[in-house]
Design a protein around this motif. Structure first.
Motif, short mmCIF file in Angstrom:
data_model
loop_
_atom_site.label_atom_id
_atom_site.label_comp_id
_atom_site.label_asym_id
_atom_site.label_seq_id
_atom_site.Cartn_x
_atom_site.Cartn_y
_atom_site.Cartn_z
N UNK A 1 68.10 51.70 95.27
CA UNK A 1 68.67 52.92 95.77
C UNK A 1 69.60 52.61 97.06
N UNK A 2 69.43 51.56 97.54
CA UNK A 2 70.36 50.95 98.72
C UNK A 2 71.70 51.26 98.23
N UNK B 1 73.08 52.90 95.62
CA UNK B 1 73.12 54.18 95.04
C UNK B 1 73.43 55.05 96.29
N UNK B 2 72.61 55.09 97.33
CA UNK B 2 72.85 55.78 98.38
C UNK B 2 73.99 55.61 99.09
N UNK B 3 74.49 54.21 99.11
CA UNK B 3 75.68 54.04 99.62
C UNK B 3 76.89 54.67 99.10
N UNK C 1 76.89 57.25 97.10
CA UNK C 1 76.90 58.73 97.43
C UNK C 1 77.49 59.19 98.52
N UNK D 1 72.70 61.69 103.43
CA UNK D 1 72.35 60.56 102.26
C UNK D 1 73.01 60.99 101.17
N UNK D 2 73.83 62.06 101.02
CA UNK D 2 74.63 62.29 100.06
C UNK D 2 73.86 63.18 98.90
N UNK E 1 73.47 53.58 106.54
CA UNK E 1 74.30 53.57 105.38
C UNK E 1 75.82 53.79 105.97
N UNK F 1 78.99 51.42 104.91
CA UNK F 1 79.70 51.75 103.77
C UNK F 1 81.04 52.67 104.27
#
Ligand code: FAD
Ligand code: AMP
Lengths: 280, 367
Positions: A269-270, A272-274, A276, B264-265, B357, B360
């Motif tokens: 998930x880390x 994947x969320x990144x 997104x 979180x998109x 996040x 990124x």
């Protein structure tokens, strides 16, 4: 203008309970209501009558107790109510339901004048198929206009009707011909509160009750359970998930603790969320 | 699906035996109606191809894609794509009259195809288009149609066993169409998993004429107003969904859901009462009468987990529930539970996620 509204009386299913041991439905004391989606159809019918004159006939196939909902519909100002009730209709699936309703609508046409528009709700909350409307349209050869959000125009002389209909990716504006069947989208109008005089009339009104024979059903084997191609073989409660949730304690920095815990349990998930969030 | 445990005494005609009339024995193969609007195939059709593949393999028959649309490149592309999702063959009715969906023309195309090529099973998406079409096709063919199925299987005799929620979702029932063909069923988007797409060459395509001219069709399309992209929610297809329920207490607190979602998109959603109260628009409702979702991560805050909500989220890979009541039903099907006040936890989550996040985002700025 003659307008027929197909309305169903349904159990207020928010209150249906399943017996925990026998898995059967506990119907006792479950109140019944007019199918909520059908209220939009009734209101739309009353608005058409307001504009063009004529009469609104409400039609229900159901048990004798469905008279309650028909009377309720009359309090909103409908002109007459027909209850199609017969033990032969019991256990009908959509195909058998549409046979009975279509037969009754033909009979209504003979008795009270052919309808210009037949309304249905979008779907019922118990059957929940949204198929009865299309089935009735097909059987009566009516133009089928489903998910209608607005009636733009009716030209009684030319026999045309313009509607807006919800489609998957937008709104279609259609011009069709009457007689037609319209299923009304939810939320497109607000049900009126009936007038006092309508309530008084409704209380005294006679509900027209038709058996299969009265309605002109010619082939009883097309009704009810016998006329239903689908067969319910098994009714069961959803099976519980074997594992229940694992509870996690988050301590005094709950946000960080949660994110740590989540990514520990679901490492993928880390990234994947990144991904997104990168687009934002 | 196969647990025979505590099958209740069958009701009514349920004991009926299959006695397929002779002329219906010719009905073979599984068909999936590939829904497309203006050349854009609806993802539910590919999901159904996955479900159809399983049924066809069990029955040892072909899986066919059925494409109806304008005679153009976009329709051809949909036909080609159907092979990438496992079609053994495709049926095609292509005519410019079919550019816009209309009940009359599409019903004609479908019923003609069925009568000519006789499938035993016909699956359609329970979308606006699919429901409009399925009802009139089934009535024209006088066959059975089971709407909004959540499971499809074939029994030992090769009959379609279609399971759907009943009584407002409190129970499930398995429905058969024993003595009529085709056996028709609709399935809502996202109920079935999306099968893998595998590049394949174009296979056999059987074209069938529509047999209608524009003058035969009564209903005319005056215009089509596509939804603006900004108003479209991608909820059903989102990889991450954050949703709130009545436990949030006020429409203002629903902002906390939107904030976490955008951090979180994720797409945001809600339980039905929030739509009924007018806090959130109806296209955000998750559940039996709203959207079915299949995200990789679902975070539900202040949602009790009523069965009607549950059926819409069970396809999620991972469910996190936040609820003050440790006995809330949502903890029966969530993977992880946090017993706390969501109104206080949500801002902390938003903050922690944005910290984690954000590197990124810096990457992106640097590149
Ligand atoms: C025919 C029919 C169709 C339906 N379709 C749908 C549907 O599609 N989708 C849907 O969602 N529902 C649907 N419903 C409604 C459904 O039955 C439930 O009523 C609904 O899902 C409950 O919404 P809720 O969980 O938000 O509210 P509630 O059931 O009131 O639950 C609120 C939860 O929040 C918790 N809570 C309270 N305060 C806090 C706090 N501060 N922090 C965290 N938790 C807190 C409570 O413990 C409780 O568990 C349908 C009902 C019917 C009859
Ligand atoms: N027994 C019935 N009597 C009258 N109208 C019905 C009946 N069943 C369904 N309808 C109508 O058909 C619509 C769609 O129902 P359904 O296909 O059950 O979702 C409903 O909104 C009603 O308008």
């Amino acid at each position: 203008m003659h307008i027929v509204v197909c309305m169903k009386q349904v159990p207020d299913s928010a209150q249906i309970r399943v017996h925990p041991v026998t898995n059967t439905i506990m119907r006792q004391g479950v109140p019944t209501i007019i199918n909520p989606y059908d209220l939009f159809a009734i209101e739309e019918a009353l608005r058409l009558r307001q504009k063009f004159g004529g009469a609104v006939t409400i039609l229900t196939m159901g048990p004798p107790s469905a008279e309650d909902s028909l009377r309720k519909a009359l309090t909103f100002g409908a002109d007459r109510a027909v209850l199609l009730t017969d033990r032969f209709f019991a256990g009908a699936d959509t195909l058998a339901t549409t046979y009975a309703l279509a037969t009754a609508i033909r009979k209504i046409g003979v008795e009270f004048g052919p309808p210009h528009v037949v309304f249905t709700g979008k779907q019922t909350i118990d059957g929940d198929t949204a198929q009865v409307g299309p089935g009735v349209a097909k059987r009566l050869g009516l133009m089928q206009l489903t998910y209608v959000s607005h009636i733009d125009n009716v030209d009684l002389e030319a026999g045309t009707i313009d509607v807006e209909r919800r489609s998957e990716g937008g709104v279609q504006k259609l011009r069709s011909k009457m007689p037609c069947l319209i299923s009304v989208l939810e939320g497109v109008n607000e049900m009126r509160i009936g007038s006092l005089s309508d309530a008084l009339t409704a209380a005294r009104a006679t509900i027209i009750k038709w058996s299969a024979q009265d309605a002109g059903v010619e082939d009883i084997t097309k009704c009810g359970l016998r006329g239903s191609p689908t067969i319910v073989k098994r009714v069961f409660a959803p099976k519980p998930r074997a594992e229940k949730a694992q509870f996690i304690e988050l301590g005094d920095k709950p946000g960080d603790a949660f994110v740590d815990e989540l990514f520990k349990r679901r490492p993928k998930l880390e990234s994947e969320l990144g991904q997104l969030t990168r687009g934002y | 699906m196969n647990d025979k445990a505590k099958a209740p005494a069958p009701a009514g005609r349920a004991a009926a035996k299959k006695e397929l009339p002779e002329h219906l024995k010719a009905y073979k193969h599984v068909w999936v109606f590939i829904e497309q609007e203006r050349g854009q195939a609806h993802p539910v059709s590919w999901e159904l191809m996955g479900a159809g593949r399983i049924l066809a393999d069990k029955l040892g028959v072909n899986l066919a894609a059925v494409v109806v649309g304008a005679r153009n490149e976009a329709t051809q592309a949909v036909v080609r794509e159907s092979f990438n999702y496992g079609a053994d063959l495709a049926y095609l009715v292509a005519d410019d009259i079919l550019t816009d969906y209309r009940n009359e023309s599409y019903t004609k195309a479908m019923t003609d195809l069925v009568n000519a090529y006789q499938p035993e099973i016909l699956l359609l998406g329970a979308t606006i288009l699919g429901r409009d079409l399925a009802g009139s096709v089934a009535t024209t063919l006088l066959t059975g149609l089971t709407a909004d199925c959540t499971e499809l299987d074939v029994d030992a005799e090769g009959s379609l066993a279609a399971t759907r929620p009943t009584f407002g979702g409190s129970l499930l029932c398995t429905i058969f169409t024993l003595n009529y063909r085709p056996q028709m069923a609709t399935v809502r988007p996202r109920v079935m998993p999306m099968p893998e797409r595998v590049e394949k060459p174009l296979g056999r395509v059987i074209e069938h004429p529509l047999g209608l001219v524009e003058d035969d069709i009564v209903t005319k399309v005056l215009s089509f107003l596509p939804d603006r992209d900004s108003t479209k929610s991608n909820l059903a297809f989102a990889d991450v969904v954050v949703a709130g329920g009545l436990g949030l207490g006020s429409p203002e607190n629903f902002q906390l859901i939107r904030q976490l979602a955008s951090t979180i998109g994720a797409e945001f959603g809600c339980s039905r009462p929030l739509v009924q109260k007018g806090w959130v628009s109806s296209d955000r409702q998750i559940g039996q009468t709203g959207k079915t979702i299949r995200p990789k991560l679902y975070i539900a805050a202040g949602i009790s987990g009523a069965i009607q909500h549950r059926v819409g989220v069970e396809g999620a890979d991972y469910i996190v529930a936040i609820n003050t009541d440790k006995n809330a039903p949502i903890f029966d099907f969530a993977h992880v539970g946090i017993v706390t006040d969501a109104v206080r936890l949500l801002p902390a989550l938003t903050e922690a996620f944005s910290k984690r996040l954000s590197p990124h985002q810096r990457d992106r700025l640097a590149s």
